[in-house]
Motif scaffolding. Structure first.
Motif, PDB file in Angstrom:
ATOM      1  N   GLY A  82      -9.543  -1.447  84.138  1.00  0.00           N
ATOM      2  CA  GLY A  82     -10.318  -0.659  83.187  1.00  0.00           C
ATOM      3  C   GLY A  82     -10.310  -1.329  81.823  1.00  0.00           C
ATOM      4  O   GLY A  82      -9.269  -1.827  81.363  1.00  0.00           O
ATOM      5  N   HIS A  83     -11.458  -1.343  81.166  1.00  0.00           N
ATOM      6  CA  HIS A  83     -11.604  -2.085  79.911  1.00  0.00           C
ATOM      7  C   HIS A  83     -12.514  -1.281  78.978  1.00  0.00           C
ATOM      8  O   HIS A  83     -13.588  -0.825  79.387  1.00  0.00           O
ATOM      9  N   ALA A  84     -12.073  -1.112  77.724  1.00  0.00           N
ATOM     10  CA  ALA A  84     -12.889  -0.413  76.722  1.00  0.00           C
ATOM     11  C   ALA A  84     -12.831  -1.189  75.414  1.00  0.00           C
ATOM     12  O   ALA A  84     -11.782  -1.723  75.034  1.00  0.00           O
ATOM     13  N   ARG A  85     -13.980  -1.235  74.716  1.00  0.00           N
ATOM     14  CA  ARG A  85     -14.062  -1.938  73.430  1.00  0.00           C
ATOM     15  C   ARG A  85     -15.035  -1.195  72.522  1.00  0.00           C
ATOM     16  O   ARG A  85     -16.092  -0.725  72.972  1.00  0.00           O
ATOM     17  N   TYR A  86     -14.681  -1.112  71.237  1.00  0.00           N
ATOM     18  CA  TYR A  86     -15.580  -0.483  70.270  1.00  0.00           C
ATOM     19  C   TYR A  86     -15.352  -1.127  68.908  1.00  0.00           C
ATOM     20  O   TYR A  86     -14.216  -1.454  68.536  1.00  0.00           O
ATOM     21  N   GLY A  87     -16.452  -1.296  68.155  1.00  0.00           N
ATOM     22  CA  GLY A  87     -16.320  -1.863  66.817  1.00  0.00           C
ATOM     23  C   GLY A  87     -17.614  -1.806  66.045  1.00  0.00           C
ATOM     24  O   GLY A  87     -18.654  -1.364  66.552  1.00  0.00           O
ATOM     25  N   GLY A  88     -17.560  -2.254  64.792  1.00  0.00           N
ATOM     26  CA  GLY A  88     -18.744  -2.278  63.946  1.00  0.00           C
ATOM     27  C   GLY A  88     -18.378  -2.626  62.516  1.00  0.00           C
ATOM     28  O   GLY A  88     -17.200  -2.701  62.144  1.00  0.00           O
ATOM     29  N   MET A  89     -19.393  -2.858  61.696  1.00  0.00           N
ATOM     30  CA  MET A  89     -19.227  -3.198  60.281  1.00  0.00           C
ATOM     31  C   MET A  89     -19.899  -2.129  59.423  1.00  0.00           C
ATOM     32  O   MET A  89     -20.909  -1.538  59.815  1.00  0.00           O
ATOM     33  N   VAL A  90     -19.319  -1.896  58.244  1.00  0.00           N
ATOM     34  CA  VAL A  90     -19.903  -1.000  57.249  1.00  0.00           C
ATOM     35  C   VAL A  90     -20.027  -1.776  55.950  1.00  0.00           C
ATOM     36  O   VAL A  90     -19.063  -2.405  55.498  1.00  0.00           O
ATOM     37  N   LYS A  91     -21.200  -1.741  55.320  1.00  0.00           N
ATOM     38  CA  LYS A  91     -21.444  -2.509  54.103  1.00  0.00           C
ATOM     39  C   LYS A  91     -21.187  -1.662  52.850  1.00  0.00           C
ATOM     40  O   LYS A  91     -21.267  -0.435  52.878  1.00  0.00           O
ATOM     41  N   ASN A  92     -20.855  -2.377  51.777  1.00  0.00           N
ATOM     42  CA  ASN A  92     -20.711  -1.764  50.441  1.00  0.00           C
ATOM     43  C   ASN A  92     -19.718  -0.593  50.453  1.00  0.00           C
ATOM     44  O   ASN A  92     -20.068   0.568  50.252  1.00  0.00           O
ATOM     45  N   GLU A 136     -22.667  -0.014  78.257  1.00  0.00           N
ATOM     46  CA  GLU A 136     -22.671  -0.356  76.839  1.00  0.00           C
ATOM     47  C   GLU A 136     -23.275   0.787  76.021  1.00  0.00           C
ATOM     48  O   GLU A 136     -24.214   1.459  76.465  1.00  0.00           O
ATOM     49  N   PHE A 137     -22.744   0.982  74.825  1.00  0.00           N
ATOM     50  CA  PHE A 137     -23.264   2.054  73.978  1.00  0.00           C
ATOM     51  C   PHE A 137     -23.210   1.614  72.518  1.00  0.00           C
ATOM     52  O   PHE A 137     -22.618   0.612  72.169  1.00  0.00           O
ATOM     53  N   GLU A 186     -23.573  -3.863  64.024  1.00  0.00           N
ATOM     54  CA  GLU A 186     -23.847  -2.440  64.198  1.00  0.00           C
ATOM     55  C   GLU A 186     -22.769  -1.817  65.080  1.00  0.00           C
ATOM     56  O   GLU A 186     -22.307  -2.439  66.032  1.00  0.00           O
ATOM     57  N   PRO A 187     -22.351  -0.572  64.795  1.00  0.00           N
ATOM     58  CA  PRO A 187     -21.330   0.069  65.619  1.00  0.00           C
ATOM     59  C   PRO A 187     -21.760   0.150  67.081  1.00  0.00           C
ATOM     60  O   PRO A 187     -22.916   0.454  67.397  1.00  0.00           O
ATOM     61  N   GLY A 188     -20.832  -0.155  67.966  1.00  0.00           N
ATOM     62  CA  GLY A 188     -21.128  -0.100  69.390  1.00  0.00           C
ATOM     63  C   GLY A 188     -19.958  -0.591  70.207  1.00  0.00           C
ATOM     64  O   GLY A 188     -18.941  -1.046  69.671  1.00  0.00           O
ATOM     65  N   GLY A 189     -20.095  -0.502  71.526  1.00  0.00           N
ATOM     66  CA  GLY A 189     -19.021  -0.949  72.394  1.00  0.00           C
ATOM     67  C   GLY A 189     -19.395  -0.818  73.843  1.00  0.00           C
ATOM     68  O   GLY A 189     -20.574  -0.732  74.200  1.00  0.00           O
ATOM     69  N   PHE A 190     -18.383  -0.791  74.705  1.00  0.00           N
ATOM     70  CA  PHE A 190     -18.629  -0.649  76.134  1.00  0.00           C
ATOM     71  C   PHE A 190     -17.371  -0.117  76.810  1.00  0.00           C
ATOM     72  O   PHE A 190     -16.258  -0.177  76.271  1.00  0.00           O
TER      73      PHE A 190
END
Length: 749
Positions: free
Chosen positions: A189-199, A748-749, A172-176
């Protein structure tokens, strides 16, 4: 014999034919999904537990540990595992010095570095020094391998491997975002974001994760400051249930000002551990890299994984002093320079009209297909792993002499190109018989070197080929315990500069490092909440290479025989699980006892291209080396002990103590520089490069609390007792980091 030789082709043909048949109308989709995700190696796995599938001794440092302890450097992380000796240099972990089971940690030359199972260092065949390291916060876990399983990877198999696990792509899309700050002007300082999209456009799924880190602060000593930026991208494309492509990219930049040279004994004693006059030094690193992993599952039992990787690394290091006192050109403009340093009188490097730039550029790339298969072609349940790798390295090196303290150009002293082309392959088949497994294997390494001196036109080449057998076995008489045994032929290739002379292009009389590495031990889980691993190891070297400046002063390149033998223990108890409590007091220890770290013969120096014996090599041998001497930088005891408390509400607090016992810094096993055979007032005796390094303890504290579901607060103290201690005498005295106090948050978000 001919019938036995036919087994491998027959096996491969059978497996591929099964794969072709599997491409006919589809099997159950759920099974296909499971097969596509069941990755058999340590590539892009979504768990840090793959190391547990190996036969030999392994350790795992998971994401939870790295975050909970607010691990500051890779050195701090690796101290949590047994058998790993790490030596601080500049305090930020930018140039880690790592070794396993008694080997010399200088520049981590004996260690194999991997990232998601792919070669990580800029020149693992031609120059395996590691002069940079990404921020440890970038990774989700670390795996450490030390047994016969090293045969799957290479080229360095004499020592151990560190495999860094890149961040998982979240479903699921999210990060911190996170931030840590502290004394000595520390900011992270550290930032990360990612996620998956199906079909997506006919694809099963597409996704990725992007990660960025900026950290800066003062290093161990005065007049030093480091800034690091690291941007990392990882993407996954699931074409269908049987095909996945993983793409990775990274950019790393490091700007380090005042990279400190080592102190003399008098400077350390009179001016203190933090004294550093090396204010004009500059060390800048830039690295671009990319890699791709394509995985195809022929059926539920057979898969093919192909890795491609490329990196470009540039290092520009300008400094006025490298080795003291052999490099003493400052005296032309600063006549009292050498004597002031030997007497412990403060110096001013602005008076030294001399600097040297060591500029290096490395281009590295390779491709490595690997086949994984479950089969019973021998009438026994088995698992096959077989692979091939083509690997190529180009080095471009310059050394430039400047005539002022801050010069960044001048006379070219060295300009050469170095090349290493390496082809390797391995084959392992694990036979599974009830509670037993037997895994014979073999690895073949073939390396070609070439070196061109662009100043005088000399060039030359050399090559080597080694066949490296291995065997491992395990026995699990009960679910709570597994016994294991492994033996393998250890190998590490020489550097290009050690294999081919610079001035003539001739071949140097130095070959690969070769050893027989044996281990046996037990992994136990006697009850819920308790685990312990105990391992005995015996590493017998037919040829161990000592690079320059690792055994007191300017020791030339040398080789000899050596024996390392000892015991490792890793144990942890979570008493909340043991007694079924909500509160969880816990304890953990990582310990190595190394009673034997012995040179079993005098180490012979590699002759110069002229045929002459280098200086400091009386009779052709390293000064002071002899059978029965203890190897330098091989402490007998390493212990990291942790006591802590955690609660399901999200609170954790713990103390950690890391103990390193005394160790020699030279082949003569001198107690102090004053014992040098040249006399207590000699130049050699006073440089800081000779004498024993006393034992020391570093105590760390960390606590964290999850204030709410998406917000965690952290406080950490590194070297909380502010102990002052020596870590290194390679080029003079280097000290460990002072007390660091840090605090921060993660949202986290």
């Amino acid at each position: 014999m001919q019938k036995q030789q036919g087994y491998l082709p027959a096996l491969l043909l059978s497996l591929i034919s099964q794969g072709v048949a599997a491409n006919q109308p589809a099997p159950n989709t759920k099974q296909a999904d499971d097969a596509a995700d069941a990755l058999s190696t340590v590539e892009v796995v979504e768990s840090v537990e793959k190391a547990s599938a190996f036969s030999g001794s392994t350790s795992v440092i998971d994401k939870q540990t790295l975050e909970r302890d607010q691990v500051f450097t890779v050195n701090e992380a690796l101290r949590k595992t047994p058998g790993v000796y790490v030596r601080d240099e500049e305090g930020f972990g930018l140039r880690p010095n790592i070794a396993f089971r008694g080997q010399n940690p200088f520049r981590s030359t004996k260690v194999l570095f991997l990232e998601d199972g792919i070669p990580f260092n800029f020149a693992p065949y031609g120059d395996n020094d590691i002069y940079y390291h990404p921020p440890i916060e970038r990774y989700d876990g670390i795996e450490i391998y030390k047994g016969a399983d090293l045969t799957q990877f290479g080229p360095q198999t004499i020592n151990g491997a560190v495999n860094y696990l890149t961040p998982k792509v979240p479903v699921e899309p999210g990060g911190f975002v996170s931030f840590m700050g502290g004394n000595r002007d520390y900011r992270n300082g550290h930032a990360r974001y990612g996620g998956m999209v199906k079909n997506v456009q006919g694809l099963d799924a597409v996704g990725g994760v992007v990660d960025y880190i900026h950290k800066e602060g003062m290093e161990n000593r005065d007049n030093t400051f480091a800034t690091v930026d690291d941007a990392n991208l990882k993407s996954i494309i699931d074409f269908d249930a049987r095909n996945r492509l993983t793409l990775r990219g990274d950019f790393y930049h490091q700007d380090e000002q005042g990279a400190a040279f080592g102190l003399t004994d008098a400077e350390y004693r009179k001016l203190g551990a933090r004294y550093n006059p090396d204010k004009n030094a500059s060390f800048i690193n830039d690295r671009w890299s990319t890699s791709a992993t394509y995985e195809h599952s022929f059926n539920n039992d057979v898969s093919l994984e192909t890795n491609f990787y490329w990196s470009s690394y540039e290092r520009n290091w300008w400094r006025q002093q490298n080795e003291f006192p052999t490099e003493n050109q400052c005296t032309a403009s600063y006549p009292t320079y050498v004597q002031d340093r030997l007497n412990g009188t403060p110096i001013d490097m602005d008076l030294c009209n001399y600097t040297v730039g060591r500029k290096r550029n490395y281009q590295t790339w390779g491709i490595a297909p690997t086949l994984h298969a479950k089969h019973d072609l021998f009438g026994i349940e088995s698992r096959l792993d077989a692979g091939f790798r083509a690997h190529f390295e180009n080095q471009y090196r310059e050394m430039i002499r400047g005539n002022s303290p801050n010069a960044r150009d001048g006379q070219v002293l060295e300009n050469n190109e170095r090349f290493a082309d390496a082809y390797s392959g391995f084959f392992q088949n694990q036979f599974i018989l009830d509670d037993w497994t037997f895994t014979p294997g073999v690895r073949v390494e073939s390396v070609s070197y070439q070196r061109k001196n662009l100043l005088n036109g000399a060039q030359g080449q050399s090559s080597l080929t080694e066949i490296l057998p291995s065997f491992a076995m395990t026995y699990s008489p009960i679910d709570e315990a597994t016994l294991f045994f492994g033996i393998h032929r250890g190998f590490a290739p020489p550097r290009v500069e050690d294999a081919v002379y610079n001035d003539t292009g001739g071949s140097a009389e130095i070959g690969a490092e070769i050893s027989w590495n044996t281990e046996f031990g037990i992994r136990t889980r006697p009850m819920r909440g308790v685990k312990a691993d105990l391992t005995y190891f015996h590493n017998d070297f037919d040829a161990l290479t000592v690079l320059g400046t690792v055994g007191g002063g300017s020791t030339p390149v040398a080789q000899g025989k050596a024996l390392y033998e000892g015991i490792e223990l890793m144990a942890r108890a979570d008493f909340g699980d043991v007694f079924d409590w909500t509160h969880n007091p816990y304890a953990q220890i990582a310990y190595m006892w190394l009673p034997t770290a012995e040179t079993t013969e005098a180490f012979h120096c590699v002759t110069l291209s002229s045929g002459a014996t280098p200086a400091n090599c009386p009779g052709g041998y390293v000064r002071g080396s002899a059978a029965g001497k203890r190897a330098p930088y091989a402490p007998e005891n390493l212990l990291t002990a942790t006591l802590g408390y955690s609660h399901p509400s999200g609170f954790d607090a713990h103390l950690e103590a890391a103990f390193v016992s005394e160790q020699y810094a030279d082949f003569m096993n001198l107690e102090s520089g004053a014992d040098h055979p040249d006399g207590p007032n000699s130049l050699s005796a006073r440089t800081g490069s000779y004498g024993k390094i006393n034992d020391y303890v570093v105590v760390n504290f960390a606590t964290s609390y999850k204030v709410q579901k998406d917000l965690t607060l952290y406080v950490a103290m590194k070297n909380m007792l502010d102990n002052t201690y020596i870590t290194d005498r390679v080029r003079g005295i280097q000290s460990g980091m002072p007390r660091l106090v840090q605090a921060g948050f993660k949202y986290e978000f």
